[in-house]
Design a protein around this motif. Structure first.
Motif, PDB file in Angstrom:
ATOM      1  N   ILE A 202      12.664   1.642  -6.901  1.00  0.00           N
ATOM      2  CA  ILE A 202      12.800   2.039  -5.490  1.00  0.00           C
ATOM      3  C   ILE A 202      14.168   2.651  -5.250  1.00  0.00           C
ATOM      4  O   ILE A 202      14.300   3.713  -4.615  1.00  0.00           O
ATOM      5  N   GLU A 203      15.209   1.994  -5.803  1.00  0.00           N
ATOM      6  CA  GLU A 203      16.568   2.485  -5.608  1.00  0.00           C
ATOM      7  C   GLU A 203      16.748   3.855  -6.261  1.00  0.00           C
ATOM      8  O   GLU A 203      17.381   4.754  -5.689  1.00  0.00           O
ATOM      9  N   ASN A 204      16.166   4.050  -7.449  1.00  0.00           N
ATOM     10  CA  ASN A 204      16.264   5.336  -8.142  1.00  0.00           C
ATOM     11  C   ASN A 204      15.533   6.437  -7.377  1.00  0.00           C
ATOM     12  O   ASN A 204      16.029   7.573  -7.266  1.00  0.00           O
ATOM     13  N   LEU A 205      14.354   6.111  -6.826  1.00  0.00           N
ATOM     14  CA  LEU A 205      13.581   7.095  -6.061  1.00  0.00           C
ATOM     15  C   LEU A 205      14.334   7.516  -4.801  1.00  0.00           C
ATOM     16  O   LEU A 205      14.340   8.695  -4.428  1.00  0.00           O
ATOM     17  N   ILE A 206      14.967   6.546  -4.154  1.00  0.00           N
ATOM     18  CA  ILE A 206      15.763   6.851  -2.962  1.00  0.00           C
ATOM     19  C   ILE A 206      16.932   7.756  -3.317  1.00  0.00           C
ATOM     20  O   ILE A 206      17.219   8.748  -2.633  1.00  0.00           O
TER      21      ILE A 206
ATOM     22  N   GLU B 159      17.200   9.767  -5.887  1.00  0.00           N
ATOM     23  CA  GLU B 159      16.695  11.093  -6.258  1.00  0.00           C
ATOM     24  C   GLU B 159      16.354  11.915  -5.014  1.00  0.00           C
ATOM     25  O   GLU B 159      16.674  13.116  -4.937  1.00  0.00           O
ATOM     26  N   ALA B 160      15.702  11.260  -4.064  1.00  0.00           N
ATOM     27  CA  ALA B 160      15.336  11.955  -2.823  1.00  0.00           C
ATOM     28  C   ALA B 160      16.577  12.363  -2.033  1.00  0.00           C
ATOM     29  O   ALA B 160      16.636  13.452  -1.438  1.00  0.00           O
ATOM     30  N   TYR B 161      17.591  11.499  -2.066  1.00  0.00           N
ATOM     31  CA  TYR B 161      18.819  11.794  -1.336  1.00  0.00           C
ATOM     32  C   TYR B 161      19.560  12.971  -1.970  1.00  0.00           C
ATOM     33  O   TYR B 161      20.077  13.852  -1.265  1.00  0.00           O
ATOM     34  N   GLU B 162      19.612  12.995  -3.287  1.00  0.00           N
ATOM     35  CA  GLU B 162      20.259  14.107  -3.975  1.00  0.00           C
ATOM     36  C   GLU B 162      19.528  15.422  -3.683  1.00  0.00           C
ATOM     37  O   GLU B 162      20.161  16.463  -3.462  1.00  0.00           O
ATOM     38  N   LYS B 163      18.203  15.349  -3.678  1.00  0.00           N
ATOM     39  CA  LYS B 163      17.410  16.545  -3.367  1.00  0.00           C
ATOM     40  C   LYS B 163      17.673  17.016  -1.938  1.00  0.00           C
ATOM     41  O   LYS B 163      17.785  18.215  -1.661  1.00  0.00           O
ATOM     42  N   HIS B 164      17.819  16.051  -1.031  1.00  0.00           N
ATOM     43  CA  HIS B 164      18.114  16.360   0.370  1.00  0.00           C
ATOM     44  C   HIS B 164      19.454  17.072   0.499  1.00  0.00           C
ATOM     45  O   HIS B 164      19.581  18.064   1.239  1.00  0.00           O
ATOM     46  N   LEU B 165      20.481  16.598  -0.226  1.00  0.00           N
ATOM     47  CA  LEU B 165      21.799  17.212  -0.158  1.00  0.00           C
ATOM     48  C   LEU B 165      21.766  18.641  -0.682  1.00  0.00           C
ATOM     49  O   LEU B 165      22.426  19.537  -0.142  1.00  0.00           O
ATOM     50  N   VAL B 166      21.014  18.852  -1.775  1.00  0.00           N
ATOM     51  CA  VAL B 166      20.911  20.194  -2.351  1.00  0.00           C
ATOM     52  C   VAL B 166      20.245  21.150  -1.354  1.00  0.00           C
ATOM     53  O   VAL B 166      20.707  22.290  -1.138  1.00  0.00           O
ATOM     54  N   GLU B 167      19.153  20.713  -0.727  1.00  0.00           N
ATOM     55  CA  GLU B 167      18.447  21.560   0.239  1.00  0.00           C
ATOM     56  C   GLU B 167      19.312  21.842   1.468  1.00  0.00           C
ATOM     57  O   GLU B 167      19.319  22.955   2.001  1.00  0.00           O
ATOM     58  N   LYS B 168      20.063  20.821   1.884  1.00  0.00           N
ATOM     59  CA  LYS B 168      20.934  20.985   3.049  1.00  0.00           C
ATOM     60  C   LYS B 168      22.029  22.000   2.764  1.00  0.00           C
ATOM     61  O   LYS B 168      22.370  22.850   3.617  1.00  0.00           O
ATOM     62  N   LYS B 169      22.591  21.913   1.547  1.00  0.00           N
ATOM     63  CA  LYS B 169      23.655  22.861   1.168  1.00  0.00           C
ATOM     64  C   LYS B 169      23.102  24.287   1.063  1.00  0.00           C
ATOM     65  O   LYS B 169      23.766  25.253   1.424  1.00  0.00           O
ATOM     66  N   ARG B 170      21.847  24.425   0.562  1.00  0.00           N
ATOM     67  CA  ARG B 170      21.246  25.740   0.423  1.00  0.00           C
ATOM     68  C   ARG B 170      20.992  26.386   1.790  1.00  0.00           C
ATOM     69  O   ARG B 170      21.184  27.569   1.960  1.00  0.00           O
ATOM     70  N   LYS B 171      20.563  25.577   2.760  1.00  0.00           N
ATOM     71  CA  LYS B 171      20.299  26.102   4.093  1.00  0.00           C
ATOM     72  C   LYS B 171      21.590  26.537   4.794  1.00  0.00           C
ATOM     73  O   LYS B 171      21.573  27.464   5.596  1.00  0.00           O
ATOM     74  N   ASN B 172      22.688  25.838   4.493  1.00  0.00           N
ATOM     75  CA  ASN B 172      23.968  26.175   5.120  1.00  0.00           C
ATOM     76  C   ASN B 172      24.600  27.406   4.452  1.00  0.00           C
ATOM     77  O   ASN B 172      25.507  27.999   4.963  1.00  0.00           O
TER      78      ASN B 172
END
Length: 311
Positions: free
Chosen positions: A292-296, A298-311
């Motif tokens: 569960i901790e690893n999935l969270i 991974e999802a958080y890292e993916k979120h940061l990457v997408e957020k940086k790409r949009k900015n």
């Protein structure tokens, strides 16, 4: 009369120096030749008004060494590749020399002449018998030096060494007590040494844990347990209980350390999600909470990457 000392080894040189009370500043670096020259020069200086005494002294020393020295091969039963055995032997003799808690009865019971208490009371009266060792052969050399210095009859020395040999055959079979230790885990080794050093009811065990230069803490720990069985075989059950207690204490410590920065949560999820979580955890060879901790993460890292790409 013998005109020259038969200087055959550094061992003999050391013995002559000890008997004559000669301890040159450069003694540790003496060779057979330089040591022999030093001794002859010292004797001629000592008896400059009676040179005939030099030959008498030399003859007496040689005869004394021949009659008192234990055989060179008396420790052939020691395996120089066995770190545990060599350290046990070295620490056993070190404890006799340094431990004031050993009384005369301890030594007499083991076929030692009570005069060996001379060396206990004076604590390393022979400077060349050092606590600094570089290798297993060094440990055996120190053991031989110990018996060379010991003011006791040769037969008592030999009896004690044979007793050591018999004792090792028993002790060698009791190597299960610390098998749970990881010799490469310095944190664990330090913790166990500190734990044992606080055991006031296990005096010999506590004293055996004293550090030795160039000898690993793990080897000292194993030898400390070996020495306890050596000194107090009747108390081995007590030692086994202590180690069980210590092992549990270590497990509890590791559990507490593992909980640092963590908090328990009650999470409600569907049965289907729980089954999928188990499949993922098994596939990744993780526990379910770790998954569960690893999935969270991974999802958080993916979120940061997408957020940086949009900015």
């Amino acid at each position: 009369m013998r005109a020259e000392l038969p200087f055959n080894s550094i061992r003999e040189i050391n013995w002559y120096l000890y008997k004559l009370g000669l301890f040159p500043a450069k003694a540790p670096s003496l060779t057979v030749k330089s040591g022999g020259d030093y001794i002859k020069q010292a004797l001629h200086s000592r008896y400059k008004n009676a040179p005939e005494k030099v030959s008498l002294e030399i003859n007496h020393l040689h005869q004394h060494f021949e009659s008192e020295a234990i055989p060179d091969d008396i420790f052939n039963w020691v395996d120089l590749s066995n770190e545990r055995q060599c350290t046990w032997l070295f620490l056993d003799l070190r404890n006799i020399m340094l431990a004031s808690w050993l009384d005369e009865n301890f030594l007499v019971e083991r076929s030692m002449n009570s005069r060996c208490m001379d060396i206990v009371e004076q604590q390393f009266i022979f400077p060349r018998v050092e606590l600094f060792v570089n290798s297993n052969p060094d440990k055996i050399s120190r053991a031989i030096a110990f018996f060379d210095v010991l003011e006791s009859e040769k037969r008592y020395k030999i009896n004690y060494i044979y007793w050591l040999m018999r004792s090792w055959k028993i002790i060698d079979k009791q190597n299960y007590l610390l098998k749970w230790l990881d010799k490469k885990n310095n944190e664990q080794i330090d913790w166990v040494m500190e734990y044992l050093s606080k055991q006031e009811s296990f005096v010999s065990l506590k004293n055996a844990c004293m550090p030795v230069a160039n000898v690993s803490k793990y080897s000292i720990l194993v030898s400390a347990v070996d020495l306890f069985n050596h000194y107090e075989p009747k108390n081995t059950p007590r030692l086994e209980l202590l180690i069980i207690k210590m092992k549990k204490a270590w497990s509890q410590k590791k559990h507490r350390d593992g909980l640092k920065g963590r908090k328990a949560y009650n999470v409600i999820m569907s049965t289907d999600a729980k089954q999928k979580l188990k499949v993922i955890a098994d596939a990744r060879d993780y526990k379910q909470n770790e998954t569960i901790e690893n999935l969270i993460n991974e999802a958080y890292e993916k979120h940061l990457v997408e957020k940086k790409r949009k900015n």
